[in-house]
Design an enzyme around this catalytic site. Structure first.
Site, short mmCIF file in Angstrom:
data_model
loop_
_atom_site.label_atom_id
_atom_site.label_comp_id
_atom_site.label_asym_id
_atom_site.label_seq_id
_atom_site.Cartn_x
_atom_site.Cartn_y
_atom_site.Cartn_z
N ARG A 50 0.87 -1.14 0.19
CA ARG A 50 -0.16 0.10 -0.13
C ARG A 50 0.82 1.21 -0.05
O ARG A 50 2.08 1.27 0.40
CB ARG A 50 -0.75 -0.04 1.10
CG ARG A 50 -0.20 0.14 2.51
CD ARG A 50 -1.11 -0.05 4.03
NE ARG A 50 -1.98 -1.18 3.79
CZ ARG A 50 -2.60 -1.81 4.84
NH1 ARG A 50 -2.78 -0.87 6.03
NH2 ARG A 50 -2.84 -2.87 4.84
N ASP A 52 0.65 5.49 1.18
CA ASP A 52 -0.24 6.28 1.83
C ASP A 52 -0.69 7.46 0.88
O ASP A 52 -0.34 7.68 -0.28
CB ASP A 52 0.67 6.89 2.74
CG ASP A 52 0.98 6.27 4.01
OD1 ASP A 52 0.12 5.03 4.11
OD2 ASP A 52 1.91 6.17 4.74
N ARG A 197 10.11 6.86 4.12
CA ARG A 197 10.10 8.42 4.53
C ARG A 197 10.80 8.96 5.97
O ARG A 197 11.44 10.00 5.95
CB ARG A 197 8.56 8.68 4.68
CG ARG A 197 7.81 8.71 3.37
CD ARG A 197 6.34 8.84 3.57
NE ARG A 197 5.97 9.97 4.07
CZ ARG A 197 4.94 10.28 4.86
NH1 ARG A 197 3.70 9.37 4.69
NH2 ARG A 197 4.51 11.43 5.55
#
Length: 244
Positions: A50, A52, A197
């Protein structure tokens, strides 16, 4: 019964992420609607993972089963005609029924982009983090090298991560200059929630002189003892490729 594997490229700016969301339009929802329109039956996509809200992809992999005899070309060219301009299928192929985009993946390549221009860039604002302060690339590369290998990345995940183990293998962290842009290419066997990130945010902290490579070593040797750097903004992240 057939299973079709799709490689999908998308600009995640206007979406709530890949996965179906109760509040907000997702990439998965948009694609499933287009497939249902084409095949005249509901379709459920399974993906390699997935992304974000705001995160992009050049090589997201998804697959679905169908008992229709629609030619493969329809799942690329035909499906693209039904999708919005910010989502496209780059390739489609038939794969064995036992194939699973997530569980069969051997690794992934993420790229985090940083724009270092003195002035803001309207063209780069949706896909690169604008960092105006000077960055020490030698220190960043030294810290990046420490991240390579198998480590406990518990300090590099955000709340809500449901992973059973926080140990991950990172194969490479390369920092490349391209004019005003800095690319942080991360390749590994798998990633925790927001891990890339947070790696990028920590490396920027090192480049700014707010942390040292030794701090990064401590984050990996004593996971959870201290927080990692800030989570870099989502729009700088792109899933480039999934390896099988």
């Amino acid at each position: 019964m057939r299973q079709i594997k799709l490689v999908v490229e998308y600009d995640g700016t206007g979406y709530a992420g890949w996965q179906l969301q109760p509040n907000g339009v997702s990439i998965q929802e948009t694609m499933e609607r287009a497939l249902a329109t084409m095949l005249k039956v509901p379709v459920r996509l399974h993906s390699s993972g997935r992304t974000d809200a705001g995160v992009h992809a050049r090589g997201m992999v998804a697959a679905f089963k169908t008992d229709t005899a629609v030619p493969l070309r329809a799942f690329s060219e035909g499906l693209n005609a039904l999708l919005p301009p910010d989502i496209a299928v780059s390739s489609a192929e038939e794969v064995p029924l036992e194939f699973h985009p997530r569980f069969d993946a051997r690794g992934k390549h993420y790229r985090y982009s940083i724009y270092r221009g003195e002035r803001r860039s309207p063209l780069a604002r949706l896909w690169a983090w604008h960092v105006r302060t000077p960055l020490d690339l030698a220190l960043m590369r030294e810290a990046a090298e420490l991240m390579v290998g198998e480590h406990d990345f518990a300090s590099f995940r955000t709340a809500g991560c449901a992973a059973k183990t926080t140990v991950r293998r990172i194969d490479a962290v390369d920092i490349v200059e391209e004019g005003d842009f800095l690319r942080i290419d991360v390749r590994g066997s798998g990633f925790l929630r927001n891990m890339v990130r947070m790696m990028a945010g920590t490396l920027v902290e090192v480049g700014r002189g707010r942390r040292t490579p030794r701090d990064v070593a401590l984050l990996l040797s004593r996971p959870g003892s201290t927080p990692a750097g800030p989570t870099a903004p989502p729009h700088g992240l792109c899933l480039h490729e999934v390896y099988y």
